[in-house]
Design a protein around this motif. Structure first.
Motif, PDB file in Angstrom:
ATOM      1  N   ALA A  81       0.836  -1.205   0.000  1.00 22.75           N
ATOM      2  CA  ALA A  81       0.000   0.000   0.000  1.00 22.75           C
ATOM      3  C   ALA A  81       0.871   1.255   0.000  1.00 22.75           C
ATOM      4  CB  ALA A  81      -0.935  -0.002   1.206  1.00 22.75           C
ATOM      5  N   GLU A  82       1.914   1.253   0.835  1.00 27.72           N
ATOM      6  CA  GLU A  82       2.800   2.416   0.907  1.00 27.72           C
ATOM      7  C   GLU A  82       3.614   2.579  -0.379  1.00 27.72           C
ATOM      8  OE1 GLU A  82       2.480   0.108   3.225  1.00 27.72           O
ATOM      9  OE2 GLU A  82       2.398   1.001   5.238  1.00 27.72           O
ATOM     10  N   VAL A  83       4.116   1.442  -0.916  1.00 28.91           N
ATOM     11  CA  VAL A  83       4.886   1.488  -2.165  1.00 28.91           C
ATOM     12  C   VAL A  83       4.032   2.051  -3.296  1.00 28.91           C
ATOM     13  CG1 VAL A  83       5.936   0.053  -3.959  1.00 28.91           C
ATOM     14  CG2 VAL A  83       6.517  -0.348  -1.561  1.00 28.91           C
ATOM     15  N   LYS A  84       2.818   1.556  -3.391  1.00 25.65           N
ATOM     16  CA  LYS A  84       1.921   1.996  -4.462  1.00 25.65           C
ATOM     17  C   LYS A  84       1.624   3.488  -4.330  1.00 25.65           C
ATOM     18  CE  LYS A  84      -2.164   0.241  -6.862  1.00 25.65           C
ATOM     19  NZ  LYS A  84      -3.194  -0.826  -6.832  1.00 25.65           N
ATOM     20  N   GLN A  85       1.424   3.942  -3.107  1.00 30.12           N
ATOM     21  CA  GLN A  85       1.141   5.354  -2.854  1.00 30.12           C
ATOM     22  C   GLN A  85       2.345   6.219  -3.254  1.00 30.12           C
ATOM     23  OE1 GLN A  85       0.441   6.202   1.312  1.00 30.12           O
ATOM     24  NE2 GLN A  85      -1.086   7.772   0.849  1.00 30.12           N
ATOM     25  N   PHE A  86       3.540   5.791  -2.878  1.00 30.75           N
ATOM     26  CA  PHE A  86       4.757   6.538  -3.176  1.00 30.75           C
ATOM     27  C   PHE A  86       5.014   6.600  -4.678  1.00 30.75           C
ATOM     28  CE2 PHE A  86       9.557   5.974  -3.598  1.00 30.75           C
ATOM     29  CZ  PHE A  86       9.809   7.329  -3.622  1.00 30.75           C
ATOM     30  N   VAL A  87       4.933   5.459  -5.354  1.00 35.18           N
ATOM     31  CA  VAL A  87       5.234   5.423  -6.784  1.00 35.18           C
ATOM     32  C   VAL A  87       4.202   6.220  -7.578  1.00 35.18           C
ATOM     33  CG1 VAL A  87       5.526   3.928  -8.804  1.00 35.18           C
ATOM     34  CG2 VAL A  87       6.487   3.242  -6.595  1.00 35.18           C
ATOM     35  N   ARG A  88       2.931   6.122  -7.186  1.00 39.23           N
ATOM     36  CA  ARG A  88       1.901   6.914  -7.874  1.00 39.23           C
ATOM     37  C   ARG A  88       2.206   8.413  -7.732  1.00 39.23           C
ATOM     38  NH1 ARG A  88      -2.914   5.472  -9.668  1.00 39.23           N
ATOM     39  NH2 ARG A  88      -2.877   3.527  -8.450  1.00 39.23           N
ATOM     40  N   TRP A  89       2.614   8.838  -6.542  1.00 37.60           N
ATOM     41  CA  TRP A  89       2.950  10.247  -6.334  1.00 37.60           C
ATOM     42  C   TRP A  89       4.148  10.636  -7.202  1.00 37.60           C
ATOM     43  CZ3 TRP A  89       7.124  13.095  -5.031  1.00 37.60           C
ATOM     44  CH2 TRP A  89       6.903  14.426  -4.641  1.00 37.60           C
ATOM     45  N   ALA A  90       5.165   9.764  -7.250  1.00 36.33           N
ATOM     46  CA  ALA A  90       6.364  10.052  -8.045  1.00 36.33           C
ATOM     47  C   ALA A  90       6.039  10.192  -9.528  1.00 36.33           C
ATOM     48  CB  ALA A  90       7.399   8.946  -7.837  1.00 36.33           C
ATOM     49  N   LEU A  91       5.132   9.359 -10.017  1.00 35.75           N
ATOM     50  CA  LEU A  91       4.769   9.380 -11.435  1.00 35.75           C
ATOM     51  C   LEU A  91       3.918  10.592 -11.806  1.00 35.75           C
ATOM     52  CD1 LEU A  91       3.863   5.617 -11.930  1.00 35.75           C
ATOM     53  CD2 LEU A  91       5.781   6.821 -13.003  1.00 35.75           C
ATOM     54  N   THR A  92       3.295  11.198 -10.836  1.00 39.91           N
ATOM     55  CA  THR A  92       2.394  12.319 -11.126  1.00 39.91           C
ATOM     56  C   THR A  92       2.978  13.621 -10.576  1.00 39.91           C
ATOM     57  OG1 THR A  92       1.116  11.667  -9.155  1.00 39.91           O
ATOM     58  CG2 THR A  92       0.342  10.863 -11.290  1.00 39.91           C
ATOM     59  N   LYS A  93       2.704  13.945  -9.349  1.00 39.10           N
ATOM     60  CA  LYS A  93       3.178  15.199  -8.771  1.00 39.10           C
ATOM     61  C   LYS A  93       4.695  15.262  -8.693  1.00 39.10           C
ATOM     62  CE  LYS A  93      -1.020  16.126  -6.110  1.00 39.10           C
ATOM     63  NZ  LYS A  93      -1.613  16.366  -4.772  1.00 39.10           N
ATOM     64  N   GLY A  94       5.325  14.133  -8.521  1.00 40.92           N
ATOM     65  CA  GLY A  94       6.780  14.118  -8.389  1.00 40.92           C
ATOM     66  C   GLY A  94       7.531  14.542  -9.637  1.00 40.92           C
ATOM     67  N   GLN A  95       6.893  14.428 -10.796  1.00 40.16           N
ATOM     68  CA  GLN A  95       7.582  14.781 -12.042  1.00 40.16           C
ATOM     69  C   GLN A  95       7.943  16.268 -12.099  1.00 40.16           C
ATOM     70  OE1 GLN A  95       8.400  12.332 -14.662  1.00 40.16           O
ATOM     71  NE2 GLN A  95       8.010  11.166 -12.780  1.00 40.16           N
ATOM     72  N   SER A  96       7.221  17.094 -11.383  1.00 38.16           N
ATOM     73  CA  SER A  96       7.501  18.535 -11.404  1.00 38.16           C
ATOM     74  C   SER A  96       8.819  18.880 -10.714  1.00 38.16           C
ATOM     75  CB  SER A  96       6.360  19.310 -10.737  1.00 38.16           C
ATOM     76  OG  SER A  96       6.272  18.988  -9.359  1.00 38.16           O
ATOM     77  N   SER A  97       9.360  17.958  -9.928  1.00 37.33           N
ATOM     78  CA  SER A  97      10.645  18.192  -9.265  1.00 37.33           C
ATOM     79  C   SER A  97      11.826  17.937 -10.194  1.00 37.33           C
ATOM     80  CB  SER A  97      10.781  17.275  -8.037  1.00 37.33           C
ATOM     81  OG  SER A  97       9.773  17.526  -7.092  1.00 37.33           O
ATOM     82  N   GLY A  98      11.559  17.348 -11.355  1.00 30.94           N
ATOM     83  CA  GLY A  98      12.637  16.901 -12.217  1.00 30.94           C
ATOM     84  C   GLY A  98      13.408  17.948 -12.987  1.00 30.94           C
ATOM     85  N   PRO A  99      12.746  18.914 -13.638  1.00 23.23           N
ATOM     86  CA  PRO A  99      13.466  19.797 -14.563  1.00 23.23           C
ATOM     87  C   PRO A  99      14.684  20.505 -13.995  1.00 23.23           C
ATOM     88  CG  PRO A  99      11.121  19.968 -14.958  1.00 23.23           C
ATOM     89  CD  PRO A  99      11.281  19.094 -13.746  1.00 23.23           C
ATOM     90  N   LYS A 100      14.626  20.977 -12.759  1.00 21.65           N
ATOM     91  CA  LYS A 100      15.800  21.677 -12.221  1.00 21.65           C
ATOM     92  C   LYS A 100      16.967  20.726 -11.996  1.00 21.65           C
ATOM     93  CE  LYS A 100      14.102  21.468  -7.448  1.00 21.65           C
ATOM     94  NZ  LYS A 100      13.593  22.285  -6.317  1.00 21.65           N
ATOM     95  N   LEU A 101      16.706  19.419 -12.033  1.00 21.01           N
ATOM     96  CA  LEU A 101      17.750  18.410 -11.905  1.00 21.01           C
ATOM     97  C   LEU A 101      18.006  17.707 -13.235  1.00 21.01           C
ATOM     98  CD1 LEU A 101      16.582  16.915  -8.490  1.00 21.01           C
ATOM     99  CD2 LEU A 101      18.509  18.465  -8.876  1.00 21.01           C
ATOM    100  N   LEU A 102      17.479  18.267 -14.301  1.00 30.32           N
ATOM    101  CA  LEU A 102      17.641  17.740 -15.662  1.00 30.32           C
ATOM    102  C   LEU A 102      16.967  16.381 -15.878  1.00 30.32           C
ATOM    103  CD1 LEU A 102      18.989  19.375 -17.952  1.00 30.32           C
ATOM    104  CD2 LEU A 102      19.538  20.142 -15.656  1.00 30.32           C
ATOM    105  N   PHE A 103      15.849  16.181 -15.201  1.00 34.34           N
ATOM    106  CA  PHE A 103      14.939  15.083 -15.502  1.00 34.34           C
ATOM    107  C   PHE A 103      13.695  15.696 -16.133  1.00 34.34           C
ATOM    108  CE2 PHE A 103      17.584  13.225 -12.264  1.00 34.34           C
ATOM    109  CZ  PHE A 103      17.686  11.891 -12.616  1.00 34.34           C
ATOM    110  N   VAL A 104      13.216  15.113 -17.218  1.00 35.55           N
ATOM    111  CA  VAL A 104      12.012  15.635 -17.857  1.00 35.55           C
ATOM    112  C   VAL A 104      10.833  14.725 -17.501  1.00 35.55           C
ATOM    113  CG1 VAL A 104      13.378  16.572 -19.758  1.00 35.55           C
ATOM    114  CG2 VAL A 104      12.247  14.357 -20.042  1.00 35.55           C
ATOM    115  N   PRO A 105       9.609  15.258 -17.499  1.00 29.51           N
ATOM    116  CA  PRO A 105       8.449  14.402 -17.257  1.00 29.51           C
ATOM    117  C   PRO A 105       8.399  13.258 -18.264  1.00 29.51           C
ATOM    118  CG  PRO A 105       7.826  16.713 -17.130  1.00 29.51           C
ATOM    119  CD  PRO A 105       9.243  16.683 -17.640  1.00 29.51           C
ATOM    120  N   ILE A 106       8.116  12.068 -17.784  1.00 24.57           N
ATOM    121  CA  ILE A 106       8.105  10.923 -18.695  1.00 24.57           C
ATOM    122  C   ILE A 106       6.978  11.063 -19.710  1.00 24.57           C
ATOM    123  CG2 ILE A 106       9.238   9.367 -17.057  1.00 24.57           C
ATOM    124  CD1 ILE A 106       6.591   8.171 -16.385  1.00 24.57           C
TER     125      ILE A 106
END
Length: 361
Positions: A319-344
């Motif tokens: 349950a916790e893993v699923k919650q974390f990964v879902r957040w990373a795939l959605t809201k978490g993508q906005s943290s990427g650009p300043k670190l040179l990660f682009v939204p998938i």
């Protein structure tokens, strides 16, 4: 545009110097694992609001940026050890962590050994060809065959005619080249080796691809931080490391010729263009190759990679893993650009979400 560098890197590459990567050693990770094992035995803390992960040093800056935000948004305490993709894979196979992270997809044997694991693409960035040396300028032009011959040990000096041909008018000192490579099992090694496999028949026949290869030349160092530290002390050195590490350490790095004949730098636009070449994803998210993409994307940087999170489909922490990964795939993508990660890309995100639904308690 053929044969020319396209612009400079995106302004977002100058991310705040104050942000530093949270580093944890294997010893700390082992101690955490032991502590959580004791908690599991007692039937208490391991099942409440905490996750332990390990693996890719490439994605570590992004995971480190996620950790406080996940705590704030979900109340999840996430601990991550950047021990390398190979270590992350082994840790999740052994179930000593709740998730692993790797820049290389699982092999069939690793899938079998993991016994009910899923791999989910959750980040996209690029590997830079970083170098330093007295008299060298930033953003030298390099193409695939030349990079391969450097890492094969065939091109030994920065003044080599092959490098001069690509950099007319630029000063190139008669300085020895020292290849610096990863000594641990590394997804970044996989990314570079997969690229060289696609552009050099000699590399393909002599070396091949994998998280570890039999390097024909050079010196080894552990982790992205290890090769970065070695490069910073090596006059004439060249290595491969994710672009965020190059920027953090103020390294020079190459503009690499893509299949359209354009010399591209690993900026956000160039990584996004590479991602746009992915039109479909296999049901198991296996082996999404993005290196040396089609010439229909002249803006694409040719050494990009997805990073995967690897999780058990069923565990006490599902349950916790699923919650974390879902957040990373959605809201978490906005943290990427300043670190040179682009939204998938959307097609990859859709596949990732379908795989995420396979996780259950």
């Amino acid at each position: 545009m053929r044969g020319r560098s396209v612009g400079t890197l995106d302004a977002t590459m100058n991310y705040r110097r104050g942000e530093t990567l949270t580093r944890r050693t294997l010893a700390v990770l082992a101690a955490l694992g032991a502590a959580f094992a004791l908690a599991s035995t007692a039937g208490a803390q391991r099942s409440s609001g905490s996750l332990v992960g390990a693996g890719s040093t490439f994605v570590a800056p992004l995971v480190s940026a996620w950790i406080p935000k996940v705590d704030s948004a979900l109340g999840l305490k996430v601990t991550y050890g950047p021990i390398g993709s190979g270590g992350g894979i082994q840790q999740i196979i052994n179930r000593t962590v709740d998730f692993g992270a790797s820049d290389a997809p699982l092999t069939p044997d690793q899938f079998a050994a993991c016994k009910g694991c899923a791999q989910i693409p959750w980040a996209l960035s690029a590997t830079s060809i970083a170098y330093r040396g007295d008299g060298l300028s930033n953003h030298l032009h390099l193409d695939g065959p030349t990079i391969a011959n450097i890492f094969l040990g065939k091109i030994k000096r920065w003044s080599d005619p092959a490098i001069r041909k690509l950099n007319k008018g630029k000063a190139l000192p008669d300085l020895a080249i020292t290849v610096i490579h990863r000594s641990d099992n590394s997804g970044t090694t996989y990314n570079l080796a997969e690229y060289l496999n696609s552009v050099s028949p000699e590399w393909k026949s002599r070396v091949g691809k994998g998280v570890a290869v039999n390097w024909p030349t050079g010196v080894g160092a552990r982790g992205s931080s290890g090769v970065a530290a070695t490069l910073s002390q090596t006059n004439g050195g060249i290595t491969y490391v994710d672009v965020a590490y190059s920027l953090k350490n103020h390294f020079f790095f190459a503009a690499v010729k893509n299949r359209a004949g354009v010399y591209q730098l690993p900026g956000l636009r160039a990584i996004t263009a590479a991602g746009a070449t992915i039109l479909r994803v296999a049901p198991d998210n296996g082996g999404i190759s993005i290196v040396n993409p089609s010439k229909r994307q002249p803006l694409a940087y040719p050494i990009c990679t997805f990073t995967y999170v690897i999780v058990a489909k069923q565990s006490a922490k599902s349950a916790e893993v699923k919650q974390f990964v879902r957040w990373a795939l959605t809201k978490g993508q906005s943290s990427g650009p300043k670190l040179l990660f682009v939204p998938i890309p959307k097609v990859v995100l859709n596949a990732s979400m379908k795989t995420l639904n396979l996780i259950h308690a």
